[in-house]
Write a protein that holds these residues in place. Structure first.
Motif, PDB file in Angstrom:
ATOM      1  N   GLY A   1       3.967  18.472  -1.941  1.00 23.71           N
ATOM      2  CA  GLY A   1       2.763  18.223  -1.149  1.00 23.71           C
ATOM      3  C   GLY A   1       1.540  17.846  -1.957  1.00 23.71           C
ATOM      4  N   LEU A   2       1.739  17.264  -3.142  1.00 15.48           N
ATOM      5  CA  LEU A   2       0.597  16.900  -3.993  1.00 15.48           C
ATOM      6  C   LEU A   2       0.068  15.497  -3.729  1.00 15.48           C
ATOM      7  CD1 LEU A   2       1.666  18.430  -7.443  1.00 15.48           C
ATOM      8  CD2 LEU A   2      -0.027  19.311  -5.826  1.00 15.48           C
ATOM      9  N   ALA A   3       0.594  14.816  -2.702  1.00 10.27           N
ATOM     10  CA  ALA A   3       0.144  13.456  -2.421  1.00 10.27           C
ATOM     11  C   ALA A   3      -1.367  13.404  -2.159  1.00 10.27           C
ATOM     12  CB  ALA A   3       0.908  12.886  -1.223  1.00 10.27           C
ATOM     13  N   LYS A   4      -1.883  14.401  -1.440  1.00 10.96           N
ATOM     14  CA  LYS A   4      -3.316  14.452  -1.138  1.00 10.96           C
ATOM     15  C   LYS A   4      -4.134  14.626  -2.419  1.00 10.96           C
ATOM     16  CE  LYS A   4      -6.691  16.919   1.740  1.00 10.96           C
ATOM     17  NZ  LYS A   4      -6.870  18.006   2.741  1.00 10.96           N
ATOM     18  N   TRP A   5      -3.700  15.540  -3.285  1.00  8.56           N
ATOM     19  CA  TRP A   5      -4.391  15.788  -4.554  1.00  8.56           C
ATOM     20  C   TRP A   5      -4.334  14.553  -5.443  1.00  8.56           C
ATOM     21  CZ3 TRP A   5      -7.787  18.439  -7.134  1.00  8.56           C
ATOM     22  CH2 TRP A   5      -7.737  18.513  -8.520  1.00  8.56           C
ATOM     23  N   TYR A   6      -3.173  13.901  -5.500  1.00  9.12           N
ATOM     24  CA  TYR A   6      -3.027  12.686  -6.306  1.00  9.12           C
ATOM     25  C   TYR A   6      -4.016  11.609  -5.861  1.00  9.12           C
ATOM     26  CZ  TYR A   6       1.452  14.244  -8.363  1.00  9.12           C
ATOM     27  OH  TYR A   6       2.429  14.903  -9.068  1.00  9.12           O
ATOM     28  N   SER A   7      -4.187  11.462  -4.547  1.00  6.78           N
ATOM     29  CA  SER A   7      -5.092  10.417  -4.039  1.00  6.78           C
ATOM     30  C   SER A   7      -6.537  10.682  -4.462  1.00  6.78           C
ATOM     31  CB  SER A   7      -4.999  10.323  -2.512  1.00  6.78           C
ATOM     32  OG  SER A   7      -5.474  11.497  -1.881  1.00  6.78           O
ATOM     33  N   LYS A   8      -6.936  11.959  -4.490  1.00  9.06           N
ATOM     34  CA  LYS A   8      -8.303  12.305  -4.914  1.00  9.06           C
ATOM     35  C   LYS A   8      -8.509  11.999  -6.397  1.00  9.06           C
ATOM     36  CE  LYS A   8      -8.967  16.043  -1.550  1.00  9.06           C
ATOM     37  NZ  LYS A   8      -9.192  17.507  -1.361  1.00  9.06           N
TER      38      LYS A   8
ATOM     39  N   PHE B   1      -0.039   8.492   4.602  1.00 12.94           N
ATOM     40  CA  PHE B   1      -1.493   8.355   4.615  1.00 12.94           C
ATOM     41  C   PHE B   1      -2.065   8.548   3.211  1.00 12.94           C
ATOM     42  CE2 PHE B   1      -5.704  10.371   4.867  1.00 12.94           C
ATOM     43  CZ  PHE B   1      -6.410   9.367   5.519  1.00 12.94           C
ATOM     44  N   TYR B   2      -1.677   9.627   2.541  1.00 15.98           N
ATOM     45  CA  TYR B   2      -2.212   9.903   1.207  1.00 15.98           C
ATOM     46  C   TYR B   2      -1.588   9.007   0.141  1.00 15.98           C
ATOM     47  CZ  TYR B   2      -4.392  13.952   3.334  1.00 15.98           C
ATOM     48  OH  TYR B   2      -5.155  14.762   4.128  1.00 15.98           O
ATOM     49  N   TYR B   3      -0.309   8.664   0.341  1.00 17.20           N
ATOM     50  CA  TYR B   3       0.326   7.753  -0.611  1.00 17.20           C
ATOM     51  C   TYR B   3      -0.303   6.368  -0.525  1.00 17.20           C
ATOM     52  CZ  TYR B   3       4.004   5.855  -3.555  1.00 17.20           C
ATOM     53  OH  TYR B   3       4.685   5.264  -4.588  1.00 17.20           O
ATOM     54  N   VAL B   4      -0.653   5.951   0.691  1.00 15.53           N
ATOM     55  CA  VAL B   4      -1.327   4.664   0.892  1.00 15.53           C
ATOM     56  C   VAL B   4      -2.695   4.657   0.217  1.00 15.53           C
ATOM     57  CG1 VAL B   4      -2.499   3.264   2.643  1.00 15.53           C
ATOM     58  CG2 VAL B   4      -0.121   3.885   2.954  1.00 15.53           C
ATOM     59  N   LEU B   5      -3.427   5.758   0.355  1.00 18.19           N
ATOM     60  CA  LEU B   5      -4.730   5.850  -0.305  1.00 18.19           C
ATOM     61  C   LEU B   5      -4.583   5.659  -1.814  1.00 18.19           C
ATOM     62  CD1 LEU B   5      -6.557   8.830   1.490  1.00 18.19           C
ATOM     63  CD2 LEU B   5      -6.972   6.377   1.762  1.00 18.19           C
ATOM     64  N   SER B   6      -3.604   6.343  -2.395  1.00 16.89           N
ATOM     65  CA  SER B   6      -3.362   6.203  -3.829  1.00 16.89           C
ATOM     66  C   SER B   6      -2.956   4.784  -4.178  1.00 16.89           C
ATOM     67  CB  SER B   6      -2.266   7.182  -4.282  1.00 16.89           C
ATOM     68  OG  SER B   6      -2.699   8.516  -4.192  1.00 16.89           O
ATOM     69  N   ALA B   7      -2.109   4.187  -3.333  1.00 14.12           N
ATOM     70  CA  ALA B   7      -1.625   2.826  -3.598  1.00 14.12           C
ATOM     71  C   ALA B   7      -2.762   1.810  -3.547  1.00 14.12           C
ATOM     72  CB  ALA B   7      -0.535   2.459  -2.597  1.00 14.12           C
ATOM     73  N   ILE B   8      -3.675   1.972  -2.577  1.00 10.32           N
ATOM     74  CA  ILE B   8      -4.829   1.069  -2.476  1.00 10.32           C
ATOM     75  C   ILE B   8      -5.647   1.137  -3.758  1.00 10.32           C
ATOM     76  CG2 ILE B   8      -7.022   0.642  -1.303  1.00 10.32           C
ATOM     77  CD1 ILE B   8      -5.720   1.689   1.255  1.00 10.32           C
ATOM     78  N   ILE B   9      -5.926   2.366  -4.166  1.00  8.64           N
ATOM     79  CA  ILE B   9      -6.749   2.573  -5.365  1.00  8.64           C
ATOM     80  C   ILE B   9      -6.062   2.003  -6.602  1.00  8.64           C
ATOM     81  CG2 ILE B   9      -7.774   4.325  -6.870  1.00  8.64           C
ATOM     82  CD1 ILE B   9      -7.934   6.110  -4.288  1.00  8.64           C
TER      83      ILE B   9
ATOM     84  N   LEU C   1       0.808  -1.223   0.000  1.00  7.23           N
ATOM     85  CA  LEU C   1       0.000   0.000   0.000  1.00  7.23           C
ATOM     86  C   LEU C   1       0.842   1.275   0.000  1.00  7.23           C
ATOM     87  CD1 LEU C   1      -2.759  -0.959   2.613  1.00  7.23           C
ATOM     88  CD2 LEU C   1      -2.888  -1.084   0.126  1.00  7.23           C
ATOM     89  N   GLY C   2       2.011   1.208  -0.639  1.00  3.59           N
ATOM     90  CA  GLY C   2       2.869   2.378  -0.659  1.00  3.59           C
ATOM     91  C   GLY C   2       3.793   2.483   0.539  1.00  3.59           C
ATOM     92  N   ILE C   3       3.702   1.521   1.480  1.00  2.00           N
ATOM     93  CA  ILE C   3       4.566   1.547   2.665  1.00  2.00           C
ATOM     94  C   ILE C   3       6.035   1.437   2.252  1.00  2.00           C
ATOM     95  CG2 ILE C   3       5.159   0.410   4.830  1.00  2.00           C
ATOM     96  CD1 ILE C   3       2.454   1.763   4.886  1.00  2.00           C
ATOM     97  N   ASN C   4       6.322   0.508   1.333  1.00  2.00           N
ATOM     98  CA  ASN C   4       7.708   0.330   0.888  1.00  2.00           C
ATOM     99  C   ASN C   4       8.272   1.600   0.268  1.00  2.00           C
ATOM    100  OD1 ASN C   4       7.830  -2.264   1.778  1.00  2.00           O
ATOM    101  ND2 ASN C   4       7.835  -3.233  -0.234  1.00  2.00           N
ATOM    102  N   GLN C   5       7.492   2.232  -0.615  1.00  2.00           N
ATOM    103  CA  GLN C   5       7.962   3.451  -1.276  1.00  2.00           C
ATOM    104  C   GLN C   5       8.158   4.583  -0.269  1.00  2.00           C
ATOM    105  OE1 GLN C   5       9.195   2.339  -3.961  1.00  2.00           O
ATOM    106  NE2 GLN C   5       8.250   3.693  -5.452  1.00  2.00           N
ATOM    107  N   SER C   6       7.267   4.663   0.722  1.00  2.00           N
ATOM    108  CA  SER C   6       7.428   5.670   1.775  1.00  2.00           C
ATOM    109  C   SER C   6       8.701   5.408   2.567  1.00  2.00           C
ATOM    110  CB  SER C   6       6.214   5.655   2.714  1.00  2.00           C
ATOM    111  OG  SER C   6       5.038   5.987   2.021  1.00  2.00           O
ATOM    112  N   ALA C   7       8.947   4.121   2.873  1.00  2.00           N
ATOM    113  CA  ALA C   7      10.150   3.749   3.624  1.00  2.00           C
ATOM    114  C   ALA C   7      11.405   4.086   2.833  1.00  2.00           C
ATOM    115  CB  ALA C   7      10.116   2.258   3.958  1.00  2.00           C
TER     116      ALA C   7
END
Length: 448
Positions: free
Chosen positions: A385-392, A250-258, A68-74
């Motif tokens: 800071g576009l992670a939130k926008w990307y997830s939407k 949080f927002y990267y995970v949302l995008s990764a789930i989707i 869910l994007g955890i690896n990329q965040s790490a």
């Protein structure tokens, strides 16, 4: 402006070199993927291959959703710590990622195990696949564990070591299917069982080649449950990373789930509306796309840790993009040639029965030319800071994709999926890539 060292780091030669190194395991995976795809297509036939595709689409959800994007965040934050020679901060980030992944791994496996009967009986209408599907979830568990070393080596930008690990994993995972072909013991059960054994061996072996400090720390074990979601108990590390990594993740995970569900939802919808023969034909068309998928991954592997450290200096990032332009265009051109030529060999490799999927495969491949051109600017967008926008936008893309597939697949069959995919790409260009470009140049004007 870029220093000479940075110019070299982001120049055509450096990018192509690091991409090539990262592509070595992908090239091995391409060869192994083509070999196993041909063996599976010929050994199982269209119907058996269709059933295998359905099962693997669920089994591979386990490592995908537990990431869910955890690896990329790490990788992003551990590489920042590594660049500062802060070993403890780097290990703290990697331990945090490991804890979260194990929690998600257990939860997702349990959920998928109990809903498997419903999926097989009510969605796929093939109840006999239930027990094999439940068994196949072990593939996802062991695959997740064997992926841990790659996060560690990517964070250190040790692309060569990372390539060796991934190459050996690919060889192990393909060996079982080759053995089945040699023994001529083709059955869906044996194919799944061989994949489980290969993933288990890989997990056991590669678990021992990285420092144990990226898994456990004695001080953290004393307050394990209290500090489970914290980066570290060290106040300096917490102040530096805690808030930023949680917000970003949080927002990267949302995008990764989707995105994870989005890459598989076409198979699920096909399972409800089309027969397994059609799914098998589509699976072959996708197999030809595999080399582009793997090379795109190789490009992103070296791109992500590099661009994660460029910060928010707009002039600097524009210089980085200019340095990368030539390499990106060269790779995109190669993708375009592959898109035209490679699918023509489908009848030769997979059999004449799959001839009808040549054009479908060409169009599936061509989308990757679009994807790789967008990747650098989209990645830099995360620095602003576009992670939130990307997830939407990813969520809007997903809804559009699902709706179009449900409407078009019953009417157009496999062509309905292609229409949905290209509509999705257009949305990506309009709302994601353009937003990163606008943000970058607006900040540049303010800096001036």
């Amino acid at each position: 402006m870029l220093s000479e060292e940075k110019k070299e780091n982001f120049g055509t030669k450096s990018i192509l070199k690091d991409t090539l190194v990262s592509a070595i395991p992908q090239i091995v995976a391409i060869v192994a993927g083509i070999l196993t795809s041909v063996l599976l297509a010929r050994g199982l036939g269209p119907k058996g291959l269709g059933e295998y595709t359905l099962i693997i689409s669920i089994a591979t959800l386990v490592p995908a959703l537990s990431d869910l994007g955890i690896n990329q965040s790490a990788v992003r934050f551990a590489s920042q710590a590594a660049a500062e020679n802060n070993t403890e901060a780097r290990n703290s980030v990697l331990r945090w990622a490991f804890r979260i992944r194990m929690f998600l791994l257990i939860a997702i496996t349990i959920i998928l195990f109990f809903i498997s009967p419903y999926i097989c009986s009510n969605i796929w209408h093939i109840p006999k696949l239930t027990h094999i599907l439940q068994l196949s979830l072990l593939i996802g568990i062991f695959t997740t564990l064997s992926a841990i070393p790659t996060v560690y080596f990517q964070s250190l930008k040790k692309f060569k070591t990372n390539s060796i690990v991934l190459t050996l994993q690919t060889i192990l995972s393909s060996g079982g299917i080759v053995l089945i072909a040699i023994l001529n013991k083709w059955s869906l059960y044996y194919v799944i069982l061989s994949s489980i054994i290969a993933a288990l061996v890989s997990a056991i072996f590669f678990f021992h080649i990285v420092p144990k400090s990226i898994f456990f720390e004695k001080k953290e074990m004393k307050n394990f449950f209290k500090s489970f979601f914290q980066i570290s108990q060290d106040e300096n590390i917490k102040q530096k990373f805690q808030k930023e990594i949680h917000s970003f993740t949080f927002y990267y995970v949302l995008s990764a789930i989707i995105c994870t569900i989005n890459t598989r939802v076409d198979i699920y919808i096909m399972g409800a509306f089309l027969n397994t023969e059609s799914i098998g034909i589509y699976s072959v068309a996708q197999r030809v796309v595999l080399p582009l998928t793997l090379l795109l991954t190789a490009y992103q592997t070296q791109l992500w840790p590099k661009l994660s450290s460029t910060g928010t200096n707009s002039e600097y990032n524009i210089s980085v993009l200019k340095q990368m332009k030539k390499a990106t265009l060269l790779i995109a051109g190669g993708f375009g040639l592959y898109s035209i030529i490679a699918p023509l060999f489908i009848p030769l490799l997979f059999g004449d029965i799959y001839r009808n999927c040549i054009l479908i495969s060409q169009l599936l491949c061509f989308r990757y030319c679009i994807n790789i051109l967008q990747l650098p600017i989209n990645t830099i967008g995360y620095n602003y800071g576009l992670a939130k926008w990307y997830s939407k936008i990813n969520f809007a893309q997903f809804l559009c994709f699902v709706t179009l597939n449900i409407v078009l697949i019953p009417k157009l069959g496999l062509w309905g999926i292609l229409v949905s995919l290209y509509v999705q790409s257009i949305i990506n260009i309009i709302f994601i890539t353009s937003s990163a470009v606008i943000k970058l140049f607006n900040l540049r004007e303010k800096d001036i």
